[in-house]
Design an enzyme around this catalytic site. Structure first.
Site, short mmCIF file in Angstrom:
data_model
loop_
_atom_site.label_atom_id
_atom_site.label_comp_id
_atom_site.label_asym_id
_atom_site.label_seq_id
_atom_site.Cartn_x
_atom_site.Cartn_y
_atom_site.Cartn_z
N GLY A 127 0.82 4.36 22.04
CA GLY A 127 -0.18 3.26 21.63
C GLY A 127 -1.18 3.13 22.79
O GLY A 127 -1.42 1.94 22.94
N GLY A 128 -1.25 4.15 23.64
CA GLY A 128 -1.91 4.02 25.10
C GLY A 128 -3.24 3.70 25.17
O GLY A 128 -3.67 3.23 26.20
N GLY B 107 -4.71 1.61 22.72
CA GLY B 107 -5.11 0.01 22.11
C GLY B 107 -5.28 -1.04 23.05
O GLY B 107 -5.54 -0.76 24.12
N TYR C 181 6.16 -4.58 8.06
CA TYR C 181 5.84 -4.88 9.86
C TYR C 181 6.97 -5.54 10.59
O TYR C 181 7.56 -5.07 11.49
CB TYR C 181 4.37 -5.21 10.11
CG TYR C 181 4.28 -5.66 11.68
CD1 TYR C 181 4.52 -6.49 12.54
CD2 TYR C 181 3.74 -4.52 12.43
CE1 TYR C 181 4.20 -6.83 13.54
CE2 TYR C 181 3.44 -4.49 13.67
CZ TYR C 181 3.85 -5.75 14.23
OH TYR C 181 3.56 -5.91 15.74
N LYS D 204 10.14 -3.93 12.83
CA LYS D 204 10.03 -4.54 14.48
C LYS D 204 11.56 -5.20 14.59
O LYS D 204 12.00 -4.75 15.75
CB LYS D 204 8.89 -5.38 14.59
CG LYS D 204 7.72 -4.88 14.88
CD LYS D 204 7.42 -4.02 16.17
CE LYS D 204 6.02 -3.67 16.13
NZ LYS D 204 6.06 -2.55 17.45
N THR E 91 3.08 -13.30 22.26
CA THR E 91 2.61 -14.11 21.34
C THR E 91 1.13 -13.43 20.78
O THR E 91 0.79 -12.37 20.98
CB THR E 91 2.58 -15.69 21.43
OG1 THR E 91 1.78 -16.33 20.68
CG2 THR E 91 1.92 -15.72 22.99
N HIS F 178 -7.45 -9.87 14.37
CA HIS F 178 -6.89 -11.36 14.56
C HIS F 178 -7.96 -12.15 14.96
O HIS F 178 -8.94 -11.96 14.92
CB HIS F 178 -5.54 -11.06 15.39
CG HIS F 178 -4.56 -10.25 14.83
ND1 HIS F 178 -4.68 -8.91 15.24
CD2 HIS F 178 -3.43 -10.51 14.02
CE1 HIS F 178 -3.47 -8.49 14.30
NE2 HIS F 178 -2.92 -9.31 13.66
N ASP G 261 -5.85 -23.22 6.10
CA ASP G 261 -5.65 -23.29 7.48
C ASP G 261 -4.66 -22.44 7.98
O ASP G 261 -4.40 -22.07 9.02
CB ASP G 261 -5.22 -25.05 8.10
CG ASP G 261 -6.40 -25.68 8.53
OD1 ASP G 261 -6.65 -26.74 8.57
OD2 ASP G 261 -7.43 -24.81 8.99
#
Lengths: 356, 339
Positions: free
Chosen positions: A15-16, A18, A150, A154, A178, A193, A284
């Site tokens: 994942g180098g 990203g 996911y 994980k 986080t 995100h 929310d």
């Protein structure tokens, strides 16, 4: 099981290309050689993407390890996506991530890699849990339905790390970041995100002279970590942390920011002067889901200097504006994106997930 | 198109019981074979299900319309603790290959097998289906438990993304003919049967580990087999279902030992070695969901009385001692030693 007979340490970053891979490369290339967060003399760092090897395939994974003969692995590669894709492709998110993680750990073990750091996320914690989150609570209940596949995949990495350690003495561990933000993030409005989404939306609002509307009241609080800070912490973990138990990599519990504070900073950094509102008809999400970084701070013998948020956000916005044409913005065909198609024809985004 | 039901792990304790029920119940009855239906009982000799290509070849050969997936790497406490990764990974590979090949070849339905031992270690009784994932499993079956739980996760994912009819059964302690009676690996009833048999043969005391006080639920493999067949015919929910006798029908290890002594005809000394750990006092699982659904679809389920089932199991063991799995052949082809 064979050990790579070489004096050159080779750190393979999957994942180098990203969000986090890019940050690691930045830190390795800018910190002084031999310094705490810098490259070591003679050490080789390899940043690979899915173009080079589809890690869901054992054969391609095997060949990747054969080619680079890594002594260490920072395993960031994953199938990630926003809410919509997670809900629609539960099996793909579960299975593809399970395959990727199994192949990486298996070949790391089979080729005698000294150490693997995999990446979990605070979003894989149980949905119903007492706060703050800490490393002991990962498996105490079901994860939130919105990242079902996911999260389960994980969590299985942590389970596997323990099993490899127990049966073979492997030094496999994990980091639990986080919410991450920084340059080279996924800014695709469907999938991104909160910080990259706000940046992209505000950028478009300024460009198109339209209002900038933030979903929700702006009141929920979240912890955010700058990708360059996270990269340093991963390098610290690589050098100095040999426990099988995962460690949360985050700013402190008392450093949460409200979505409004984040949005204000984005408006400021973009230089947006149009209509700026909060659409309170939108949900929310949870008010707070704080994670404790006590374990991290106790293990880092010195204080870690996190980059001040405003400064980090400004740099991220500036990167986005300067690199808009190349950034992952989701609106250009042919770019590496997870499309709405059967899994066999997907072009994968293999990137680091920052949680929501 | 007539049904082809593939039973993986087809020669094990439960596989043999399903075969027995299918061969003895009247054709077309509630627990019997259907007219024109084919049942295939596959073993690891035929296909190593950890291998994707072998799994595909097995499905290509039989073209099942339904799968009862019982195959797993199992073992006693010692093996589970020593080979955590093997128990985790091999079982994940087996389960993943069976489910994915079933999906790819459009199998109508798959029933996989979990176990009450995969539930969280610290949970308020009774065990019910909704509690499976509410905490880590007991360390003593770490790898196996995590791999099995993942089957339930995968069932939900296949259902939601592809509409597959994949579900699972959760049996409690099973006993019956064709069990694994290997003293190193076996579960409590076959272990005690084998020990008592040897005690009688050798004229030595029959020693039971622990106080004998803990209570457990035991289900006879032939009863369990009927439940699987019921689930195959009449249950289409993705949520798994516990297969057990009632919550308050758990019996003490002491009563089990006494029933075995009687069935074997052992007349020597029976000892309880209280220096050995007891394990949890009770861990009752609820079979309410099972019983109410079976009754809703027909006659209520009738369990074989324990003493009768145990007698038949002991009789089978004594008569088949030379061929039974008593530890003479350690670990089948899918051996845990090959990490």
């Amino acid at each position: 099981m064979s050990s790579p007979l070489q004096s050159t340490p080779v750190v393979l970053v999957t994942g180098g290309t990203g969000l986090v891979g890019y940050a690691l490369r930045h830190v390795i290339e800018t910190e002084l050689v031999g310094s705490r967060y810098g490259r070591r003399e003679g050490e080789q760092w390899v940043f690979v993407s899915s173009k080079e090897a589809d890690l869901r395939d054992p054969e391609q994974t095997r060949r990747l390890f054969e080619k680079y003969k890594p002594t260490h692995v920072i395993h960031l590669a994953a199938l990630v996506g926003g809410l919509y894709k997670n809900m629609k492709y539960k099996l793909s998110f579960l299975r593809d991530n399970t395959l990727i993680n199994d192949n990486v750990l298996h070949f790391a073990h089979a080729t005698g890699v000294s150490k693997v750091i995999s990446c979990l996320s605070t979003c894989v914690f149980p949905d119903k849990v007492s706060y703050p989150l800490d490393e002991t609570k990962i498996h105490l209940g079901l994860p939130h339905e919105s990242n079902f596949g996911y999260a389960h995949a994980k969590r299985m990495v942590d389970v596997a790390n323990h099993a490899y350690k127990d049966q073979f003495g492997s030094n496999f561990t994990a980091a639990i970041p986080t919410n991450i933000f920084g340059p080279n993030d996924n800014f695709d409005l469907e999938d991104s995100h909160v910080i990259p989404a706000l940046i992209h939306k505000c950028f478009l609002a300024k460009r198109n002279n339209t209002p900038f509307a933030v979903s929700g009241s702006g009141k929920p609080l979240r912890q955010f970590i700058y990708s360059y800070d996270l990269a340093k912490l991963l390098i610290w973990q690589l050098r100095e942390y040999d426990d099988v138990e995962p460690v949360i990599l985050s700013v402190g519990e008392d450093e949460e920011l409200s979505i409004k504070q984040v949005a204000d900073a984005v408006v400021n950094a973009i230089g947006f002067e149009g209509e700026y509102t909060f659409d309170t008809s939108r949900a929310d999400g949870q008010f707070r889901k704080p994670a404790s970084n006590k374990k991290l701070l106790s293990q880092l013998h010195d204080d870690f200097a996190f980059t001040p948020f405003d400064s980090a956000l400004h740099d991220t916005v500036r990167w986005f504006v300067d690199n808009y044409d190349h950034a992952r913005t989701g609106n250009v065909k042919g770019k590496e994106q997870l499309r709405d198609a059967p899994i066999a024809t997907h072009t994968k985004v293999v990137a680091m997930n920052g949680s929501h | 198109m007539p049904n082809v039901i593939l039973v993986t792990g087809g020669h094990g304790l439960v596989g043999k019981a399903i075969k027995h029920v299918i061969d003895t119940e009247p054709v077309g009855s509630r627990y019997g074979r259907k007219e024109g239906e084919t049942w295939v009982f596959a073993t690891s000799k035929e296909a190593d299900l950890r291998d994707e290509a072998q799994t595909k070849a097995l499905f290509e050969k039989y073209k099942p319309t339904h799968v009862i997936h019982l195959a797993a790497l199992v073992g006693g406490l010692f093996m589970n603790m020593k080979y955590k990764l093997s128990f985790l990974r091999d079982n994940i590979l087996i389960n993943s290959n069976v489910l994915h090949t079933s999906y790819e070849t459009h199998v109508d339905k798959v029933i996989s097998c979990l176990s009450t031992c995969v539930f969280p270690a610290n949970i308020d009784p009774p065990l019910v289906e909704s509690k499976i994932h509410l905490g880590p499993p007991h360390e003593s079956n770490f790898g196996y438990a995590h791999a099995k739980r993942l089957v339930d996760i995968a069932n939900h994912a296949y259902k939601e993304e592809h509409g597959c009819n994949f579900t699972a059964a959760i049996p409690t302690n099973i006993f019956g003919p064709y069990d694994n009676f290997d003293l190193d690996d076996s579960h409590v009833i076959p272990g005690l049967i084998h020990k008592c048999y040897l005690a009688k043969k050798n004229g030595t005391p029959f020693t039971v580990a622990g106080t004998g006080n803990p209570l457990r639920q035991f289900v006879y493999s032939y009863d369990l087999a009927k439940m699987f067949i019921w689930q195959l015919r009449e249950y289409d929910d993705v949520e798994p279902i516990i297969f057990s006798v009632g919550e308050n029908e758990d019996i003490s290890i002491r009563s089990v030992a006494e029933a075995i002594v009687k069935a074997i005809g052992f007349e020597g000394e029976v000892k309880f070695d209280t220096t050995k750990a007891d394990g949890q006092y009770r861990k009752p699982a609820s079979n309410e969901k099972l019983l109410s659904l079976i009754k809703a679809g027909g006659d209520p389920f009738v369990f074989t009385p324990f003493d009768s089932a145990l007698n038949d199991t002991v009789k089978w063991f004594v008569e088949n001692y030379d061929n039974a799995r008593t530890g003479k052949e350690k670990l089948a082809a899918a051996g845990a030693a090959r990490a």
